[in-house]
Motif scaffolding. Structure first.
Motif, PDB file in Angstrom:
ATOM      1  N   GLY A  10       0.811  -1.201   0.000  1.00 51.60           N
ATOM      2  CA  GLY A  10       0.000   0.000   0.000  1.00 51.60           C
ATOM      3  C   GLY A  10       0.846   1.252   0.000  1.00 51.60           C
ATOM      4  N   LEU A  11       0.201   2.369   0.262  1.00 48.96           N
ATOM      5  CA  LEU A  11       0.856   3.668   0.313  1.00 48.96           C
ATOM      6  C   LEU A  11       1.167   4.014   1.766  1.00 48.96           C
ATOM      7  CD1 LEU A  11       1.714   6.394  -0.976  1.00 48.96           C
ATOM      8  CD2 LEU A  11      -0.675   7.124  -0.689  1.00 48.96           C
ATOM      9  N   VAL A  12       2.403   4.404   2.020  1.00 50.28           N
ATOM     10  CA  VAL A  12       2.812   4.760   3.373  1.00 50.28           C
ATOM     11  C   VAL A  12       3.733   5.967   3.298  1.00 50.28           C
ATOM     12  CG1 VAL A  12       4.750   3.134   3.330  1.00 50.28           C
ATOM     13  CG2 VAL A  12       3.774   3.838   5.525  1.00 50.28           C
ATOM     14  N   GLN A  13       3.710   6.792   4.332  1.00 56.95           N
ATOM     15  CA  GLN A  13       4.569   7.967   4.370  1.00 56.95           C
ATOM     16  C   GLN A  13       5.996   7.580   4.766  1.00 56.95           C
ATOM     17  OE1 GLN A  13       2.749  10.861   6.979  1.00 56.95           O
ATOM     18  NE2 GLN A  13       1.410  11.612   5.347  1.00 56.95           N
ATOM     19  N   PRO A  14       6.965   8.356   4.363  1.00 54.65           N
ATOM     20  CA  PRO A  14       8.344   8.098   4.815  1.00 54.65           C
ATOM     21  C   PRO A  14       8.407   8.022   6.341  1.00 54.65           C
ATOM     22  CG  PRO A  14       8.342   9.722   3.069  1.00 54.65           C
ATOM     23  CD  PRO A  14       6.905   9.481   3.402  1.00 54.65           C
ATOM     24  N   GLY A  15       9.161   7.041   6.823  1.00 51.50           N
ATOM     25  CA  GLY A  15       9.254   6.810   8.254  1.00 51.50           C
ATOM     26  C   GLY A  15       8.219   5.847   8.794  1.00 51.50           C
ATOM     27  N   GLY A  16       7.249   5.491   7.979  1.00 51.55           N
ATOM     28  CA  GLY A  16       6.183   4.600   8.402  1.00 51.55           C
ATOM     29  C   GLY A  16       6.554   3.136   8.312  1.00 51.55           C
ATOM     30  N   SER A  17       5.563   2.300   8.605  1.00 47.02           N
ATOM     31  CA  SER A  17       5.776   0.851   8.631  1.00 47.02           C
ATOM     32  C   SER A  17       4.678   0.135   7.854  1.00 47.02           C
ATOM     33  CB  SER A  17       5.762   0.338  10.083  1.00 47.02           C
ATOM     34  OG  SER A  17       6.803   0.891  10.843  1.00 47.02           O
ATOM     35  N   LEU A  18       5.042  -1.035   7.358  1.00 54.08           N
ATOM     36  CA  LEU A  18       4.091  -1.947   6.727  1.00 54.08           C
ATOM     37  C   LEU A  18       4.532  -3.364   7.041  1.00 54.08           C
ATOM     38  CD1 LEU A  18       3.401  -0.713   3.058  1.00 54.08           C
ATOM     39  CD2 LEU A  18       1.753  -0.847   4.926  1.00 54.08           C
ATOM     40  N   ARG A  19       3.583  -4.276   7.062  1.00 62.27           N
ATOM     41  CA  ARG A  19       3.917  -5.703   7.165  1.00 62.27           C
ATOM     42  C   ARG A  19       3.306  -6.426   5.972  1.00 62.27           C
ATOM     43  NH1 ARG A  19       2.753 -10.517  11.556  1.00 62.27           N
ATOM     44  NH2 ARG A  19       0.650 -10.442  10.648  1.00 62.27           N
ATOM     45  N   LEU A  20       4.172  -7.060   5.218  1.00 65.91           N
ATOM     46  CA  LEU A  20       3.735  -7.885   4.098  1.00 65.91           C
ATOM     47  C   LEU A  20       3.620  -9.336   4.541  1.00 65.91           C
ATOM     48  CD1 LEU A  20       6.018  -6.488   1.233  1.00 65.91           C
ATOM     49  CD2 LEU A  20       3.857  -5.586   2.120  1.00 65.91           C
ATOM     50  N   SER A  21       2.687 -10.043   3.916  1.00 66.94           N
ATOM     51  CA  SER A  21       2.517 -11.467   4.167  1.00 66.94           C
ATOM     52  C   SER A  21       2.592 -12.228   2.852  1.00 66.94           C
ATOM     53  CB  SER A  21       1.159 -11.745   4.826  1.00 66.94           C
ATOM     54  OG  SER A  21       1.038 -11.079   6.056  1.00 66.94           O
ATOM     55  N   CYS A  22       3.031 -13.467   2.940  1.00 69.14           N
ATOM     56  CA  CYS A  22       3.055 -14.348   1.770  1.00 69.14           C
ATOM     57  C   CYS A  22       2.520 -15.699   2.217  1.00 69.14           C
ATOM     58  CB  CYS A  22       4.458 -14.483   1.220  1.00 69.14           C
ATOM     59  SG  CYS A  22       4.627 -15.758  -0.053  1.00 69.14           S
ATOM     60  N   ALA A  23       1.359 -16.057   1.701  1.00 68.66           N
ATOM     61  CA  ALA A  23       0.749 -17.349   2.009  1.00 68.66           C
ATOM     62  C   ALA A  23       1.159 -18.362   0.947  1.00 68.66           C
ATOM     63  CB  ALA A  23      -0.760 -17.218   2.065  1.00 68.66           C
ATOM     64  N   ALA A  24       1.711 -19.481   1.398  1.00 70.48           N
ATOM     65  CA  ALA A  24       2.214 -20.506   0.484  1.00 70.48           C
ATOM     66  C   ALA A  24       1.342 -21.750   0.526  1.00 70.48           C
ATOM     67  CB  ALA A  24       3.646 -20.871   0.857  1.00 70.48           C
ATOM     68  N   SER A  25       1.209 -22.399  -0.616  1.00 70.36           N
ATOM     69  CA  SER A  25       0.497 -23.670  -0.699  1.00 70.36           C
ATOM     70  C   SER A  25       1.152 -24.541  -1.755  1.00 70.36           C
ATOM     71  CB  SER A  25      -0.979 -23.443  -1.021  1.00 70.36           C
ATOM     72  OG  SER A  25      -1.129 -22.783  -2.263  1.00 70.36           O
ATOM     73  N   GLY A  26       0.881 -25.841  -1.678  1.00 72.09           N
ATOM     74  CA  GLY A  26       1.423 -26.762  -2.669  1.00 72.09           C
ATOM     75  C   GLY A  26       2.842 -27.200  -2.414  1.00 72.09           C
ATOM     76  N   LEU A  27       3.373 -26.918  -1.229  1.00 73.26           N
ATOM     77  CA  LEU A  27       4.720 -27.334  -0.873  1.00 73.26           C
ATOM     78  C   LEU A  27       4.775 -27.636   0.610  1.00 73.26           C
ATOM     79  CD1 LEU A  27       7.114 -24.230  -0.594  1.00 73.26           C
ATOM     80  CD2 LEU A  27       4.634 -24.082  -0.541  1.00 73.26           C
ATOM     81  N   THR A  28       5.780 -28.421   0.991  1.00 78.16           N
ATOM     82  CA  THR A  28       6.011 -28.659   2.422  1.00 78.16           C
ATOM     83  C   THR A  28       6.783 -27.460   2.935  1.00 78.16           C
ATOM     84  OG1 THR A  28       6.075 -31.044   1.957  1.00 78.16           O
ATOM     85  CG2 THR A  28       6.862 -30.306   4.110  1.00 78.16           C
ATOM     86  N   PHE A  29       6.040 -26.485   3.380  1.00 77.22           N
ATOM     87  CA  PHE A  29       6.567 -25.136   3.621  1.00 77.22           C
ATOM     88  C   PHE A  29       7.786 -25.139   4.532  1.00 77.22           C
ATOM     89  CE2 PHE A  29       6.256 -20.615   3.754  1.00 77.22           C
ATOM     90  CZ  PHE A  29       6.514 -20.221   5.057  1.00 77.22           C
ATOM     91  N   SER A  30       7.728 -25.909   5.588  1.00 74.65           N
ATOM     92  CA  SER A  30       8.783 -25.849   6.603  1.00 74.65           C
ATOM     93  C   SER A  30      10.134 -26.331   6.079  1.00 74.65           C
ATOM     94  CB  SER A  30       8.383 -26.680   7.822  1.00 74.65           C
ATOM     95  OG  SER A  30       8.177 -28.029   7.451  1.00 74.65           O
ATOM     96  N   MET A  31      10.149 -26.996   4.944  1.00 76.64           N
ATOM     97  CA  MET A  31      11.391 -27.565   4.412  1.00 76.64           C
ATOM     98  C   MET A  31      12.220 -26.575   3.612  1.00 76.64           C
ATOM     99  SD  MET A  31      10.204 -31.340   3.096  1.00 76.64           S
ATOM    100  CE  MET A  31      11.831 -31.598   2.379  1.00 76.64           C
ATOM    101  N   TYR A  32      11.627 -25.432   3.249  1.00 84.20           N
ATOM    102  CA  TYR A  32      12.288 -24.564   2.266  1.00 84.20           C
ATOM    103  C   TYR A  32      12.601 -23.177   2.812  1.00 84.20           C
ATOM    104  CZ  TYR A  32      10.835 -28.253  -0.805  1.00 84.20           C
ATOM    105  OH  TYR A  32      10.652 -29.484  -1.379  1.00 84.20           O
ATOM    106  N   ASP A  33      13.755 -22.676   2.357  1.00 79.68           N
ATOM    107  CA  ASP A  33      14.078 -21.277   2.595  1.00 79.68           C
ATOM    108  C   ASP A  33      13.079 -20.410   1.820  1.00 79.68           C
ATOM    109  OD1 ASP A  33      17.684 -21.836   2.244  1.00 79.68           O
ATOM    110  OD2 ASP A  33      16.258 -22.466   3.784  1.00 79.68           O
ATOM    111  N   MET A  34      12.694 -19.312   2.431  1.00 79.69           N
ATOM    112  CA  MET A  34      11.773 -18.380   1.790  1.00 79.69           C
ATOM    113  C   MET A  34      12.432 -17.008   1.722  1.00 79.69           C
ATOM    114  SD  MET A  34       9.102 -20.190   1.080  1.00 79.69           S
ATOM    115  CE  MET A  34       7.982 -18.868   0.590  1.00 79.69           C
ATOM    116  N   SER A  35      12.222 -16.351   0.597  1.00 76.57           N
ATOM    117  CA  SER A  35      12.876 -15.058   0.387  1.00 76.57           C
ATOM    118  C   SER A  35      11.875 -13.998  -0.043  1.00 76.57           C
ATOM    119  CB  SER A  35      13.954 -15.182  -0.695  1.00 76.57           C
ATOM    120  OG  SER A  35      14.964 -16.088  -0.323  1.00 76.57           O
ATOM    121  N   TRP A  36      12.257 -12.772   0.206  1.00 76.87           N
ATOM    122  CA  TRP A  36      11.558 -11.609  -0.343  1.00 76.87           C
ATOM    123  C   TRP A  36      12.501 -10.905  -1.313  1.00 76.87           C
ATOM    124  CZ3 TRP A  36       6.514 -10.348   0.198  1.00 76.87           C
ATOM    125  CH2 TRP A  36       5.795 -10.928   1.253  1.00 76.87           C
ATOM    126  N   TYR A  37      11.962 -10.537  -2.456  1.00 70.78           N
ATOM    127  CA  TYR A  37      12.655  -9.731  -3.448  1.00 70.78           C
ATOM    128  C   TYR A  37      11.818  -8.473  -3.691  1.00 70.78           C
ATOM    129  CZ  TYR A  37      15.762 -13.568  -4.881  1.00 70.78           C
ATOM    130  OH  TYR A  37      16.724 -14.558  -4.924  1.00 70.78           O
TER     131      TYR A  37
END
Length: 116
Positions: A10-37
């Motif tokens: 979303g839109l946020v002012q400089p100095g502000g905060s946001l939390r992004l989420s990524c919901a995964a399916s179709g994999l054994t999630f706990s087995m894999y490294d996850m990254s943000w780009y």
């Protein structure tokens, strides 16, 4: 099949905060490294950081170190990116990534705009 779905941009002012989420399916999630780009307009996609599967340890790009935090909840198959002290140069589309057997899987991304 593997699906990654980002949310929280979303839109946020400089100095502000946001939390992004990524919901995964179709994999054994706990087995894999996850990254943000992220990919800013006119620039190449760059690695923001990674959370390791086994111990949950993290590493970050120098540009976000000390401001961004990646975490994961294996019970919810979700990885998070907490972004604090946001700057205009953090404006980008943020993508979730899983690398499985030398293949990269990507979400469609979520747009973060830092502007006053």
């Amino acid at each position: 099949q593997v699906q990654l779905v980002e949310s929280g941009g979303g839109l946020v002012q400089p100095g502000g905060s946001l939390r992004l989420s990524c919901a995964a399916s179709g994999l054994t999630f706990s087995m894999y490294d996850m990254s943000w780009y992220r990919q800013a307009p006119g620039k190449e996609r760059e690695l923001v950081g990674t959370v390791i599967s086994t111990f949950g340890t993290t590493n970050y790009a120098d540009s976000v170190k000390g401001r961004f935090t990646i975490s994961r909840d294996n019970a919810k198959n979700t990885v998070y990116l907490q972004m604090n002290s946001l700057k205009p140069e953090d404006t980008a589309v943020y993508y979730c990534n899983a690398r499985i057997s030398s293949r990269n899987y990507w979400g469609k991304g979520t747009l973060v705009t830092v502007s006053s």
